[in-house]
Design a protein around this motif. Structure first.
Motif, short mmCIF file in Angstrom:
data_model
loop_
_atom_site.label_atom_id
_atom_site.label_comp_id
_atom_site.label_asym_id
_atom_site.label_seq_id
_atom_site.Cartn_x
_atom_site.Cartn_y
_atom_site.Cartn_z
N SER A 32 21.30 13.66 10.93
CA SER A 32 20.20 14.61 11.03
C SER A 32 20.43 15.59 12.18
O SER A 32 19.86 16.69 12.20
CB SER A 32 18.87 13.89 11.20
OG SER A 32 18.85 13.12 12.39
N ALA A 33 21.26 15.21 13.14
CA ALA A 33 21.58 16.09 14.27
C ALA A 33 22.77 17.00 13.96
O ALA A 33 23.10 17.87 14.77
CB ALA A 33 21.88 15.26 15.52
N LYS A 97 22.78 19.45 -3.62
CA LYS A 97 21.39 19.72 -3.24
C LYS A 97 21.33 20.28 -1.82
O LYS A 97 22.24 20.04 -1.01
CB LYS A 97 20.58 18.42 -3.30
CG LYS A 97 20.50 17.80 -4.70
CD LYS A 97 19.75 16.48 -4.67
CE LYS A 97 19.70 15.85 -6.06
NZ LYS A 97 18.98 14.54 -6.04
N PRO A 98 20.28 21.02 -1.49
CA PRO A 98 20.12 21.47 -0.11
C PRO A 98 20.12 20.28 0.85
O PRO A 98 19.61 19.20 0.51
CB PRO A 98 18.76 22.18 -0.13
CG PRO A 98 18.57 22.60 -1.54
CD PRO A 98 19.21 21.52 -2.38
N ARG A 99 20.67 20.50 2.03
CA ARG A 99 20.79 19.42 3.01
C ARG A 99 19.45 18.75 3.28
O ARG A 99 19.34 17.52 3.33
CB ARG A 99 21.37 19.98 4.30
CG ARG A 99 21.42 19.00 5.47
CD ARG A 99 21.86 19.73 6.74
NE ARG A 99 21.79 18.88 7.91
CZ ARG A 99 20.66 18.60 8.58
NH1 ARG A 99 19.50 19.09 8.13
NH2 ARG A 99 20.69 17.82 9.66
N GLU A 104 15.93 14.02 2.91
CA GLU A 104 14.63 13.43 2.64
C GLU A 104 14.70 12.43 1.49
O GLU A 104 14.05 11.38 1.53
CB GLU A 104 13.61 14.53 2.30
CG GLU A 104 12.17 14.01 2.20
CD GLU A 104 11.69 13.34 3.48
OE1 GLU A 104 10.86 12.42 3.39
OE2 GLU A 104 12.16 13.73 4.57
N GLN A 105 15.52 12.72 0.49
CA GLN A 105 15.70 11.79 -0.63
C GLN A 105 16.29 10.47 -0.15
O GLN A 105 15.85 9.39 -0.56
CB GLN A 105 16.61 12.42 -1.68
CG GLN A 105 16.92 11.52 -2.87
CD GLN A 105 17.92 12.15 -3.82
OE1 GLN A 105 18.12 13.37 -3.82
NE2 GLN A 105 18.57 11.33 -4.62
N TRP A 106 17.30 10.57 0.71
CA TRP A 106 17.93 9.35 1.24
C TRP A 106 16.94 8.56 2.08
O TRP A 106 16.86 7.34 1.97
CB TRP A 106 19.16 9.75 2.06
CG TRP A 106 19.85 8.61 2.74
CD1 TRP A 106 20.23 7.42 2.18
CD2 TRP A 106 20.24 8.54 4.11
NE1 TRP A 106 20.84 6.62 3.12
CE2 TRP A 106 20.86 7.29 4.30
CE3 TRP A 106 20.14 9.44 5.17
CZ2 TRP A 106 21.36 6.91 5.55
CZ3 TRP A 106 20.65 9.06 6.41
CH2 TRP A 106 21.26 7.80 6.59
N ARG A 107 16.17 9.25 2.92
CA ARG A 107 15.19 8.56 3.76
C ARG A 107 14.14 7.84 2.92
O ARG A 107 13.83 6.68 3.16
CB ARG A 107 14.52 9.57 4.69
CG ARG A 107 15.38 10.04 5.83
CD ARG A 107 14.70 11.15 6.61
NE ARG A 107 15.44 11.49 7.83
CZ ARG A 107 15.17 12.54 8.59
NH1 ARG A 107 14.18 13.36 8.25
NH2 ARG A 107 15.88 12.77 9.68
N GLU A 108 13.59 8.53 1.96
CA GLU A 108 12.55 7.93 1.12
C GLU A 108 13.12 6.76 0.31
O GLU A 108 12.47 5.71 0.19
CB GLU A 108 11.96 8.98 0.18
CG GLU A 108 11.13 10.04 0.88
CD GLU A 108 10.57 11.06 -0.09
OE1 GLU A 108 10.89 10.98 -1.31
OE2 GLU A 108 9.80 11.94 0.35
#
Length: 257
Positions: A32-33, A97-99, A104-108
């Motif tokens: 994320s950084a 897909k957009p970053r 967010e998909q991976w987090r969820e």
């Protein structure tokens, strides 16, 4: 797929699940950084985005298997139709897909999967690629994949990947993967016991197998995990083997087909 159940049955889900969550959070903080997910990783043709897309897709497939096991047959058929490049195609689709969307998909997905793995009864099997699995095994497998694909990203960014005691789960799968390693190499599967003695990241000793086994492997747990996940060649590790089968195993070691 190899049946790991006997080898990791002692790994309690309630102890292993927080390690899976922590492994994901640690990798999340790294990626994320990082703004540029198009950087190529050691996996040929895979960028950072491909690595995260692969993890997200695997979490999504595991959720299908747990929540609607009857629908997992569709996943298996899609994988079969795609052939040997199915993982690449799946990762390509996610990486496109957009970053922000992929992150967010991976987090969820990993949050939902952790909850599902926490709630499913331990004695309830569900389908996976090659055989049925349990929640306990799936926790270890997802942790192993998160750590291994995370290693590719750490290597890409040139950032140290400090070892933790979570490696014990990866090492357990590595030991359980002895038959799988020989099977994948189309070699006879040894029937003799193996002894594996590893030094953990805090100096502790992790041991599997009888003390008097003729086939033995010793060395740092980190090196062992890097080897069985095929992130490092044997020559780049400090692992030592006694016995012909043990030496051959380290040459062909793997935890996945």
């Amino acid at each position: 797929m190899l049946d790991y159940s006997l080898d990791i049955s002692a790994v309690e889900r309630d102890l292993a699940l927080p390690d899976l969550v922590a492994e994901g959070e640690e990798l999340d903080a790294l990626v994320s950084a990082e703004a540029d997910w198009t950087q190529p990783t050691p996996a040929q043709g895979w960028t950072i985005a491909h690595q995260i897309a692969h993890l997200a897709a695997a979490d999504a497939n595991a959720l299908i298997a747990i929540r609607t096991p009857e629908a997992f047959d569709t996943v298996l058929k899609q994988r079969e139709a795609a052939g040997p490049h199915s993982a690449d195609l799946e990762a390509d689709a996610g990486a496109a897909k957009p970053r922000s969307v992929l992150l967010e998909q991976w987090r969820e997905g990993r949050t939902e999967l952790a909850a599902a793995l926490r709630d499913i009864p331990l004695d309830r099997p569900f389908p996976w690629f090659g055989s049925d699995v349990t929640a306990t095994l799936t926790v270890a497998l997802r942790l192993m994949e998160t750590w291994a694909h995370g290693q590719d990203i750490y290597d890409t960014l040139g950032v140290p990947h400090p070892p933790t005691t979570r490696l014990r789960h990866v090492a357990s799968l590595g030991v359980a993967g002895i038959p799988l390693s020989f099977y994948a190499a189309q070699l006879p599967i040894p029937t003799v016991p193996f002894r594996v003695e590893l030094t953990g990241p805090e100096g502790q000793t992790w041991v599997w197998g009888p003390e008097d086994a003729e086939q033995q492997v010793q060395g740092p747990a980190l090196d062992f995990c890097l080897r069985v996940t095929q992130r490092r060649p044997l020559s780049d590790t400090a692992l030592q083997a006694t016995g012909a089968d043990a030496r051959k195993w380290l040459e062909i070691a793997r935890v996945f087909l």
